[in-house]
Design an enzyme around this catalytic site. Structure first.
Site, PDB file in Angstrom:
ATOM      1  N   HIS B 314       1.289   9.255  -3.533  1.00  0.00           N
ATOM      2  CA  HIS B 314       0.986   7.986  -2.857  1.00  0.00           C
ATOM      3  C   HIS B 314       0.382   8.297  -1.498  1.00  0.00           C
ATOM      4  O   HIS B 314       0.925   9.119  -0.755  1.00  0.00           O
ATOM      5  CB  HIS B 314       2.271   7.172  -2.700  1.00  0.00           C
ATOM      6  CG  HIS B 314       2.047   5.759  -2.279  1.00  0.00           C
ATOM      7  ND1 HIS B 314       1.570   5.434  -1.029  1.00  0.00           N
ATOM      8  CD2 HIS B 314       2.210   4.584  -2.932  1.00  0.00           C
ATOM      9  CE1 HIS B 314       1.459   4.111  -0.938  1.00  0.00           C
ATOM     10  NE2 HIS B 314       1.846   3.580  -2.082  1.00  0.00           N
ATOM     11  N   ARG B 334      -2.240  -1.895   3.870  1.00  0.00           N
ATOM     12  CA  ARG B 334      -3.695  -1.702   3.811  1.00  0.00           C
ATOM     13  C   ARG B 334      -4.375  -2.921   3.183  1.00  0.00           C
ATOM     14  O   ARG B 334      -5.424  -3.361   3.647  1.00  0.00           O
ATOM     15  CB  ARG B 334      -4.036  -0.439   3.015  1.00  0.00           C
ATOM     16  CG  ARG B 334      -3.924   0.834   3.841  1.00  0.00           C
ATOM     17  CD  ARG B 334      -4.241   2.058   3.008  1.00  0.00           C
ATOM     18  NE  ARG B 334      -3.096   2.490   2.223  1.00  0.00           N
ATOM     19  CZ  ARG B 334      -3.149   2.832   0.936  1.00  0.00           C
ATOM     20  NH1 ARG B 334      -4.301   2.778   0.276  1.00  0.00           N
ATOM     21  NH2 ARG B 334      -2.063   3.217   0.306  1.00  0.00           N
TER      22      ARG B 334
END
Lengths: 219, 558
Positions: B314, B334
């Site tokens: 990740h 994000r």
């Protein structure tokens, strides 16, 4: 990538037995490092499962209390005691919740004496006692909000002398509100595209998928 | 974070100018080359496994292949005389296992759920960002398929993926009817966010605690039902009838250190992933028990494994403070607009690219000297969390990401005012046990669901498709068990015995037994209580009639 060897050390006690730990690590990681990982029940090791409940006393005399071993950093002279909380059966929610139904599911709702123990015990900083009072008044939307980050460690229940079960009631309220909401539909589909997407030729499948990502259609 | 003040000043200096900056999507060629050069799957260290049904054919990192070649912790000659007899044994207490158990409730079948830790202590509860389902306007089931298929490099099993996306809305509906609360818009519709690589907003969330919300709802429902719970019971071996049908398991009870054989008509493997193997010395976002046990158990039963050379790193695991190293910082920060920045305060990748691409880009920045080094020697790049309030108004970050704020504030870091330092963390096992569209493995009697399986996500998974996977395929496996429950058959260790025979002719095999159950770093090991007769080799085995069939008061329910 490993921590530098010059990290200063402290002495702590867990379950009455001393160990040396590195400044900056948590109680849990300190136990791992000395091969005592089973001394405290552990789950996610990341602060969301609520398995590693402990009580903590500090050497400088400031108030200690309950916490999660996976989130509490070690410090000199700290004393730690495992405080595992049993999982117990819960009551099913209802789809049109009101205070009477909550009281029926969890009859100890009104026994709260406003001692604040539950709020102090909560490792997630949830205003547990205030929220129990909101439950009594039926302010369920705010209760649901209060318990958004509840990890069900059970500490609020474990410290309650009057057998109030705040986190169980919190999720009862959340689930009941959730059940009362409108549920999602079936979503849009264009089944004519399956032929291309499931083509026998892997290259074609990938190409078609790229086109659909771009425009929702096949070019 | 005094040690990083120079770099932090650069981040602040560029913030206003970056607000409106749009980075183009990365081209396919650039992304391929980035992956080839910098993705941890591409380091070329893989080797073939030397034993079992895929000997010479299945490839993976040596550490993983050694687990498949290792001996069982079950003593030679151990007699698997069942102490518990049940209809369905579910192994694993995360989302897939509990979803399956809920489907089997009220079926009239006796169901036992065994889990290494407690119910819910699993990767599910740690999932933050959300769950995908094609519910948005302009979105479609087929778009969902296309995104996951391209993101998975076309290595996804198309039939499995079709089921996942088609059942997405219904799976979310099932959770919603169980009382899961997903974030909504003012008008009451579900709030849908994009995820890395989604071509339409499709990710439903409960703030940044979506897995926690789903797991606690599933757990709460399970605890008011009639499933027999065996907490702190790890599966260390599967039993079979000597003719290829799986018929139970040998469990290891952490507290008593005893081995407990269980006879079952069906076994569902829902043991999750393997982040705690900390491959290539990466930190992990996974829970304590994620040690790949299911791969080992299934492989000894001659089930095929897929894509074991593919793992998800990740992009944003925490790099600082040291105590949080490897822990997840959700992708939805994000999605909400936060930038990734190198030490110079410069963006270096479109933040909404596929996960493997973003992870590779971060590794490139660091390996080319544009990363930030922590006092502990870890590396990272900045995730500019303060940008969220600039973009969406003061208080937005705290409102939408309470989990993040709570975790970092404990270490005197306030993500509202300071960016957080991130680096890829071992997050998800892309591959795993091969299943068919019903969740059946290669062996009758053995089903599998969730992260332990392989094929669905290809060689890179999109955000939100794993929470969906466990619900869709957990339920599906349970329905298939209801449809085709085998008749009871003998409980033996013949697959293990055959494996041991094959292994005896192999030189240089690892000596430590597997499954490992706990990470190396925890120093917790499987140990057997020597004074318990059943733990000793044959000859000392209990001479009683065996087959005491009522479970010894499992948990709090009889």
């Amino acid at each position: 990538m490993s921590p530098s060897p010059t990290v200063p050390k402290v002495r702590i006690k867990v379950a009455g037995k001393e160990l040396e730990a590195r400044v900056g690590e948590t109680i849990l990681h300190a136990l791992w490092a000395v091969g005592r990982g089973l001394d405290i029940q552990t789950g996610c090791a990341g602060g969301v499962c609520g398995a590693c409940t402990v009580t903590v006393r500090f050497a400088d005399g400031r108030p200690g209390g309950t916490d999660l071993a996976c989130l509490r950093p070690v410090e000199e002279g700290m004393e730690v005691f495992p405080f595992p909380v049993d999982t117990v059966p819960t009551q099913p929610p209802v789809d049109r919740p009101d205070v009477d139904q909550l009281r029926q599911a969890y009859p100890t709702l009104d026994r709260c004496t406003k001692c604040t123990s539950c709020t102090i015990a909560c490792p997630m900083s949830i205003p547990v006692m205030d929220s129990v009072l909101r439950m009594q008044r039926g302010e369920f939307e705010q209760v649901a909000e209060d318990f958004t980050t509840c990890i069900h460690c059970g500490l609020c229940r474990a410290v309650c002398e009057d057998k109030v079960r705040p986190h169980h009631m919190g999720i009862w309220v959340r689930r009941s509100l959730g059940m009362a909401h409108e549920h999602p539909g079936s979503g849009e589909k264009d089944d004519a595209l399956w032929g291309a997407l499931l083509s026998d030729n892997p290259e074609e499948r990938l190409q078609r998928a790229r086109e659909i990502r771009g425009s929702g259609r096949i070019a | 974070m005094e040690w990083a003040s120079d770099s932090l000043k650069k981040v602040e200096a560029t913030r206003e100018a970056r607000r409106e900056q749009k980075l183009p999507p990365i081209s396919e060629e650039a992304s391929d080359s980035l992956l080839k050069q910098f993705h941890p799957d591409q380091t070329g260290q893989e080797r073939a496994v030397r034993i079992g049904v895929q000997s010479g054919k299945l490839h993976g990192l040596p550490q993983l292949m050694e687990l498949l070649e290792a001996d069982s912790p079950v003593p030679q000659g151990f007699q698997p005389v069942p102490e518990i007899e049940t209809d369905v044994l579910i192994v694993g207490g995360g989302g897939a296992g509990v979803a399956a158990a809920l489907v089997l409730e009220n079926s009239g079948l006796k169901v036992h759920l065994a889990t290494k830790l407690r119910i819910g202590d699993a990767n599910t509860v740690m999932a933050e960002g959300g769950i995908q389902a094609a519910l948005g306007e302009g979105d479609s089931i087929q778009r969902h398929f296309a995104d996951a298929y391209v993101g998975g490099h076309g290595n996804n099993h198309p039939e499995l993926l079709k089921i996942l996306v088609e059942e997405g809305p219904d799976a979310v509906g099932w959770l919603s009817r169980l009382g899961a609360l997903f974030d909504r818009n003012e008008d009451g519709s579900f709030r849908l966010r994009p995820g890395g690589g989604t071509s339409a907003p499709r990710v439903l969330a409960c703030r940044d605690v979506t897995g926690l919300e789903i797991m606690r709802v599933l757990k709460d429902a399970l605890l008011s039902g009639n499933t027999h719970l065996l907490e702190h019971h790890s599966a260390v071996e599967l039993c079979d009838d000597g003719a290829g049908q799986v018929t139970g398991a040998v469990l290891w009870h952490t507290d008593s250190r005893r081995l407990i054989p269980v006879a079952a008509r069906a076994v569902l493997l829902a043991t999750g992933g393997s982040g705690q193997l900390r491959l290539q010395s990466f930190p992990t976002s996974n829970h304590l028990g994620a040690t790949g046990d299911g791969l080992v158990l299934a492989y000894r039963q001659r089930c095929r494994l897929l894509h074991l050379d593919s793992f998800q790193y990740h992009p944003s695991g925490a790099s600082f403070p040291e105590a949080l190293a490897g822990q997840l910082v959700t992708e939805s920060i994000r999605s909400t607009g936060a930038h990734l920045l190198n030490a110079q305060g410069e963006r270096f990748i479109n933040e909404m690219s596929f996960r493997d691409v973003v992870a590779a880009a971060i590794i490139r920045e660091v390996s080319e000297g544009r990363g930030v080094t922590t006092p502990s020697g870890r590396q990272g790049v900045w995730l500019d969390t303060p940008l969220i309030d600039r973009l969406h108004g003061k208080g937005s970050l705290a409102r939408q990401f309470p989990g993040l704020i709570h975790r970092f504030r404990r270490y005197q870091i306030d993500p509202e005012h300071h960016p957080v330092l991130v680096y890829p963390t071992l997050h998800y096992q892309n591959g795993g046990v091969a299943i068919d569209s019903e969740g059946k493995t290669d062996r009758p009697g053995l089903w599998a669901a969730g992260e332990v399986t392989g094929g669905l996500h290809g060689t890179n998974r999109l955000m939100g498709n794993s929470l969906l996977d466990i619900i869709v395929f957990g339920r599906r496996a349970a329905e298939s068990i209801l449809q085709s429950l085998p008749t009871r058959s003998a409980t033996t260790l013949s697959a293990l015995n055959r494996f041991r025979e094959e292994r005896s002719s192999l030189a240089g095999v690892p000596t430590e037994a597997s499954p490992r159950l706990f990470p190396e770093v925890s120093k917790i090991r499987l140990e057997l209580e020597p004074s318990v007769p059943g733990n000793s080799p044959v000859g000392d085995a209990p001479s009683s009639g065996g087959g005491g069939f009522e479970p010894p008061d499992p948990f709090f329910k009889g």
